[in-house]
Design an enzyme around this catalytic site. Structure first.
Site, short mmCIF file in Angstrom:
data_model
loop_
_atom_site.label_atom_id
_atom_site.label_comp_id
_atom_site.label_asym_id
_atom_site.label_seq_id
_atom_site.Cartn_x
_atom_site.Cartn_y
_atom_site.Cartn_z
N HIS A 526 -18.18 20.06 22.15
CA HIS A 526 -18.23 18.60 22.12
C HIS A 526 -19.21 18.06 23.16
CE1 HIS A 526 -16.00 14.51 22.68
NE2 HIS A 526 -17.08 14.39 21.93
N HIS A 531 -23.19 15.66 23.06
CA HIS A 531 -23.52 14.60 24.03
C HIS A 531 -24.71 14.96 24.92
CE1 HIS A 531 -20.05 11.74 23.71
NE2 HIS A 531 -19.53 12.78 23.06
N HIS A 717 -21.17 16.00 15.58
CA HIS A 717 -20.32 15.27 16.52
C HIS A 717 -19.07 14.74 15.83
CE1 HIS A 717 -18.96 11.70 18.84
NE2 HIS A 717 -19.02 12.59 19.82
N ASN A 721 -15.28 15.67 17.03
CA ASN A 721 -14.75 14.56 17.82
C ASN A 721 -13.56 13.85 17.18
OD1 ASN A 721 -15.13 12.64 20.24
ND2 ASN A 721 -15.07 11.26 18.47
N ILE A 866 -19.16 7.61 21.01
CA ILE A 866 -17.89 7.63 21.71
C ILE A 866 -17.66 9.06 22.21
CG2 ILE A 866 -16.64 8.07 19.60
CD1 ILE A 866 -15.29 6.25 22.67
#
Length: 866
Positions: A526, A531, A717, A721, A866
């Site tokens: 993740h 990110h 993602h 997520n 997010i």
């Protein structure tokens, strides 16, 4: 809109400016890390000061507050630069414009624009007010010999004295650098210079500069020694993708580390939008704050005097009835205006969470072996499982340092549960798979086990059954040798059992596996692999690809909010003693362990087809859809993902080929080449010598690179997520910590396990305090904001480019995604595909493209927002 007289002196060109006033609930004001009470106080103060901080009415813009000068895209002055008009000021407020969005205001404006000025291609804007505003767009109507011209801006504009160079915006035309109209070349180049900055000084909130830095702001050595953390990036020991540079001063005790501050600089346009700011006030800041979480811990540990769950029913009560808070605690919290939203307080049950999907139908199905295995291909970390490539299973760890880490799982362990199939037969038939969490954690086990957590390196071997489901055959738990690392690990193999204390032992063995998977998921799958790796692309794009560059326009939706959420994460999630370090097994070593994992990151293998082939779960097959065949035919993440991947690639291919007519055009694109060179050599500079980087000389390379990047930012993602709370919100199913070793026969711990396996299990996994923190955080991370933009959508609507063919291709992309969603729904209705629901009767929906707001367990946003 009315037309205007045009032809000579005194001609007027009419336009409409749409803007938004500053939202006082700006995310940067509310994420400040403060002393106890600071965050809530900040939120309350912000709410209370709306009247004083916000511009009272839209008419405040009138007078001589905002000036615009048009720049010609077709007519140059003596220096070769596009001619610039006289400045014009905003005029009357337009109240009946049908296209106005929420909180937007529209103003008319008239420009002096003679016929020899040609056709506008850009404009300068000056803000003479003290406060900033968000400029949405400028539209010019009835431009002679052209028609309407749209300038899509979506940018914060501060007082002009804040800027060293004039603010400029370009029409929604799209040009390769070599095709840029000569009068606009200078302006295009100067804007990129402004965005690059000079690499010096501390950045201010109104700055728009994109630059790189290492991860040296996670620790606080000046505060106390235990908060010091190694610098990530810039070394072979801890390589890392670069983050956005802030220019804050170094710490006193470690000149290589950057001091932390209440807020983190972002290029201003990377901030969350207005609606999202409101969402974060309710859903995110309450969990990320450093005030509420400690308060929860204090309530549970001290005032309720009950720091542990004792039964599985205690855990379920978090969703069914909540934790009952005494009157004095309720009275202590009730003055906080946000309390009701923060804790869903109904007076009696203040701490109550929504039931996670994994237990909505069946409370106990999570405990089955089938569900344990299914979540490896349809859960929140579905892309780690690999085909067994050799038997016994090998390790890649350095034997000089760590001895022989080959697996001790033998054919004698496996064959009793193979239903008559031999290990050799299962291996040859591609039916043996492994979830291998040995090598990433083993070098850190000695350090981790020296704390109050206790862990093992794990390997789980699985068998693909005739019905398409996976069956766990054995779990290997390994710890370092007591005489030293070079002696290799001490390993023990556990086999499935369904009765007595052996069943409890097997349940604990699975828990140790899932704890490792939870940590690897959060820090690598993740955080690192979505990110962190995307941020350098955002920086390089803004530094080298002009806003009118076709690849900038292609990638822009996939960057939305990412730098902002990453900055927020560095402040309260992945920082020293932050949420992740506090509640996950890897603890203080979490981020440096992700840096070790980054050594093996390969950009070209992040694309789904390459990933599946590399893990051995698919083989190349030209006769199969997408050119490969899945060895686990019913593999929800892979089969759904291939549909999305193919749609993304088809869209990117059509788009790239529209603007680049040959491979030569790729090599000749100066902006693209500068972007790629800096991305590789600086943004991901610690891996710059890797041979797998694209050379960026052909259209196919550009298509593949853009497809991989869009895949990472959107579908990958989404897959890792938005299932976090649906699967992990039930801490029994996905614990994040292990606190005790496996009990051995003859010990009191073994006797306790035999007497009460639930209590023993709960004393081994994540404790209550950390569970409440985990649930609060992952519920937030699993939510969609009300202003989310999903794959196949653009916030600019149809105005993102003036080129009709790319717009038509994008609409086909959106239509294709809708067709895929219908297809995936049909798959979930096929009862023969057992892995799509599993024992928990929870359909695999994480790669459905669309979603509503909230906790939906579906939806692919364009970006890592997010």
């Amino acid at each position: 809109m009315t037309s205007f007289l045009f032809g000579g002196k005194g001609s007027k060109l009419k336009g409409t400016v749409i803007l938004m006033q500053k939202n006082v609930l700006d995310i940067n004001e509310l994420t400040k890390v403060q002393s106890p009470g600071g965050l809530i106080g900040s939120a309350i103060g912000a709410i209370g000061s709306i009247t004083g901080s916000i511009i009272d009415t839209a008419t405040s813009f009138l007078g001589r507050s905002v000036a615009i000068k048009l720049i010609s895209g077709t007519s140059a002055d003596a220096s070769g630069k596009g001619k610039v008009s006289k400045e014009a000021f905003l005029e009357g407020l337009l109240t009946s414009l049908p296209t106005l969005g929420d909180k937007q205001s529209a103003f008319s404006i008239h420009f002096d624009w003679d016929s020899n000025m040609g056709i506008p291609g850009a404009f300068y804007i000056d803000n003479f007010m003290q406060g900033e505003f968000f400029l949405v767009s400028l539209t010019l109507d009835d431009v002679p010999n052209h028609g309407s011209i749209k300038f899509v801006c979506n940018s914060w504009v501060y007082n002009s004295k804040k800027y060293k160079t004039d603010r400029i915006f370009f029409a929604n035309k799209t040009y390769l650098p070599s095709d840029t109209p000569a009068p606009l070349v200078y302006y295009r180049q100067e804007e990129l210079k402004t965005l690059r900055g000079d690499g010096t000084g501390e950045r201010k909130e109104w700055d728009r500069i994109y630059d790189y830095d290492v991860y040296n702001d996670l620790g606080e050595p000046d505060k106390k020694a235990t908060l010091a953390r190694p610098v990530l990036g810039g070394s072979s020991t801890f390589p890392y993708p670069r983050r956005g540079r802030t220019g804050r001063k170094p710490t006193r005790k470690d000149p290589k580390s950057e001091s932390r501050s209440d807020s983190v600089y972002l290029p201003r346009d990377e901030s969350f939008g207005h609606v999202k700011s409101s969402d974060f006030l309710i859903y995110i800041l309450k969990s990320a704050s450093q005030n509420i979480v400690p308060q929860l811990r204090s309530i549970v540990t001290l005032q309720l005097n009950n720091p542990e769950f004792n039964t599985f029913e205690d855990v379920r009560s978090l969703y069914d009835g909540g934790i009952k808070l005494p009157t004095d605690i309720l009275s202590e919290l009730s003055p906080i205006p946000l309390f009701k939203e923060l804790f869903r307080s109904d007076g009696e049950s203040a701490l109550k969470f929504p039931p996670p999907k994994v237990v909505q139908v069946d409370h106990s199905a999570w405990i089955t072996d089938e569900e344990f295995a299914r979540e490896m291909i349809a859960g929140v970390n579905p892309h780690i499982i690999k085909k067994v490539q050799s038997f016994p299973i090998k390790s890649n760890l350095d034997t000089q340092l760590y001895g022989d880490n080959s697996s001790t799982i033998t054919k004698e362990h496996l064959e009793p549960n193979l239903g008559g199939v031999t290990v050799e037969g299962a291996y040859e038939a591609n039916r043996l798979f492994v979830l291998d969490h040995h090598d990433p954690i083993y070098p850190y086990l000695r350090k981790i086990n020296a704390t109050d957590t206790k862990a093992y390196a794990t390997r789980t071997v699985l068998f693909l059954q005739d019905n398409g489901t996976l069956k766990p055959l054995a779990i290997e738990l390994s710890t370092p040798h007591p005489d030293g690392d070079s002696f290799g690990p001490v390993s023990k193999v556990y086999l499935p059992a369904s009765e007595g204390v052996d069943a409890s032992i097997w349940l604990l063995a699975k828990a140790f596996v899932v704890v490792n998977d939870s940590c690897y998921h959060q820090l690598v799958s993740h955080w690192l692999n979505t990110h962190a790796v995307v941020e350098p692309f955002i920086i390089a794009t803004n530094r080298h690809l002009s806003a009118v560059h076709p690849i900038h326009k292609l990638l822009l939706p996939h960057y939305r909010d990412t730098m902002n959420i990453n900055a927020l994460a560095r402040n309260v999630l992945v920082n020293a003693e932050g949420i992740i370090e506090s509640t996950f097994l890897w603890g203080n070593y979490a981020m440096e362990m992700s840096a070790v994992a980054y050594k093996d990151w390969v950009f070209t293998d992040q694309g789904l087809p390459n990933d599946l082939i590399k893990r051995g779960v698919a083989v190349e097959d030209p006769s199969s859809p997408y050119g490969l065949r899945l060895l686990i035919e019913d593999y929800p993440y892979a089969s759904d993902g291939l549909e999305i991947w193919a749609a993304i690639k088809a869209w990117v291919e059509e788009y790239v080929n529209f603007y680049y007519k040959s491979d030569g055009a790729i090599a000749q694109d100066a902006e693209l080449q500068a972007f790629w060179k800096e991305l590789v050599e600086v943004g991901h500079g610690d891996l710059k010598n890797a041979t797998w980087w694209f050379k960026m000389q052909t259209r196919n390379e550009l298509i593949e690179a853009c497809t991989i990047l869009i895949w990472i930012a959107s579908a990958l993602h989404a897959a890792v997520n938005f299932g976090q709370y649906p699967y992990g919100g039930y801490i029994l199913n996905r614990p994040t910590k292990s606190r005790r070793f496996m009990p051995e026969k003859g010990t009191s711990e073994y006797d306790d396990l035999a007497k009460n396996y639930e209590k023993a299990y709960l004393r081994t996994i994540t404790p209550k305090n950390d569970t409440l923190t985990d649930l609060t955080i992952i519920e937030v991370l699993s939510r969609h904001a009300s202003d989310e933009q999903y794959l196949g959508e653009r916030s600019e609507g149809d105005d993102w480019t003036s080129d009709s063919l790319p717009k038509e291709a994008f609409k086909r992309f959106g239509k294709k995604l809708a067709e895929i969603e219908a297809k995936l729904t049909q798959r979930n209705n096929d009862e023969s595909l057992r892995n799509r629901y599993g024992p928990v009767k929870m359909p695999y929906t994480l790669l459905y493209p669309s979603s509503e707001e909230g906790l939906t367990c579906r939806g692919i946003p364009n970006s890592i927002s997010i």
